[in-house]
Design a protein around this motif. Structure first.
Motif, short mmCIF file in Angstrom:
data_model
loop_
_atom_site.label_atom_id
_atom_site.label_comp_id
_atom_site.label_asym_id
_atom_site.label_seq_id
_atom_site.Cartn_x
_atom_site.Cartn_y
_atom_site.Cartn_z
N VAL A 180 27.53 -10.04 -15.88
CA VAL A 180 26.32 -10.92 -16.43
C VAL A 180 26.03 -10.49 -17.86
N ILE A 181 26.17 -9.38 -17.92
CA ILE A 181 25.72 -8.83 -19.50
C ILE A 181 26.75 -9.56 -20.44
N PHE A 237 28.96 -12.03 -19.82
CA PHE A 237 28.90 -13.57 -19.85
C PHE A 237 27.41 -13.89 -20.48
N LEU A 238 26.42 -13.35 -20.78
CA LEU A 238 25.22 -14.01 -21.33
C LEU A 238 25.31 -13.42 -22.85
N PHE A 239 26.06 -12.56 -23.21
CA PHE A 239 26.26 -12.12 -24.53
C PHE A 239 27.25 -13.23 -25.29
N ARG A 240 28.54 -13.36 -24.50
CA ARG A 240 29.27 -14.44 -25.05
C ARG A 240 28.54 -15.90 -25.16
N TRP A 241 27.73 -16.22 -23.89
CA TRP A 241 26.87 -17.43 -24.17
C TRP A 241 26.13 -17.64 -25.35
N LEU A 242 25.24 -16.73 -25.48
CA LEU A 242 24.45 -16.52 -26.73
C LEU A 242 25.01 -16.45 -27.92
N THR A 243 26.02 -15.95 -28.16
CA THR A 243 26.82 -15.65 -29.45
C THR A 243 27.60 -17.12 -29.67
N SER A 263 26.69 -19.96 -28.58
CA SER A 263 26.04 -21.08 -28.45
C SER A 263 25.40 -21.47 -29.96
#
Length: 191
Positions: free
Chosen positions: A13-14, A16-22, A24
């Protein structure tokens, strides 16, 4: 065993969130440009393109823009031209992002002073206008022979005299060329 699964899920999850934030933070146009071209394009200004175009007028502007998108540096692109003598043409995908302007011939390149890049090119100035020969054209004078238009001049003592001699030879060459053009036009009109 249950704790290991919780750690793996939390880690996933971390990530996935990191990739999504960077990812976006990139705009969709930048992502599509990177996907289309195969590399992340660097920012290119019209001044950069004009700088290289002024140094190397025989290189097409699309080739210059494409290389600047890759390098992002006028110096690197200039060195590439000096070393190789040319820049690679852009692939067909480039033209989906940067279509050719059908009015490209009408757009003037800005001067080094930084004129607007979208200025419409002034009508082409004739040599008669450029060298202020209007009065010599309107006054009927003797025909200028081929051997009299230009040719060698004697070396003058001062720079001012040499400059005046050069200007006069230019004027004679321009007027002789104009006479030949008018004679050719009359010959074409007669036939």
């Amino acid at each position: 065993m249950g704790e290991v699964i919780n750690v793996v899920v939390a880690f996933a999850v971390i990530v996935f969130l990191f990739r999504w934030l960077t990812t976006s933070n990139d705009s969709s146009s930048e992502r599509s440009a990177a996907d289309t071209l195969g590399f992340r394009p660097k920012p290119v200004s019209q001044d950069m393109i004009d700088t290289i175009s002024n140094m190397f007028p025989d290189i097409p502007p699309d080739n210059i823009r494409y290389d600047l998108l890759r390098t992002g540096s006028v110096e690197l692109s200039s060195n590439k031209i000096l070393e190789r003598g040319f820049l690679d043409p852009p692939p067909p995908a480039y033209f989906t992002l940067y279509p050719r302007d059908p009015n490209a011939e009408q757009v003037a390149r800005p001067a080094a002073g930084g004129a607007a890049s979208t200025a419409i090119k002034a009508p082409k100035q004739s040599l008669i206008d450029r060298y202020n020969l209007q009065q010599r054209v309107t006054q009927p004078g003797p025909l200028i022979e081929e051997d009299q238009s230009g040719g060698k001049a004697a070396w003058e003592d001062s720079a001012e005299k040499r400059e005046a001699s050069l200007k006069e030879r230019k004027a004679q060459m321009i007027l002789a060329a104009r006479q030949r053009m008018l004679a050719q036009q009359q010959k074409d009109a007669a036939s």
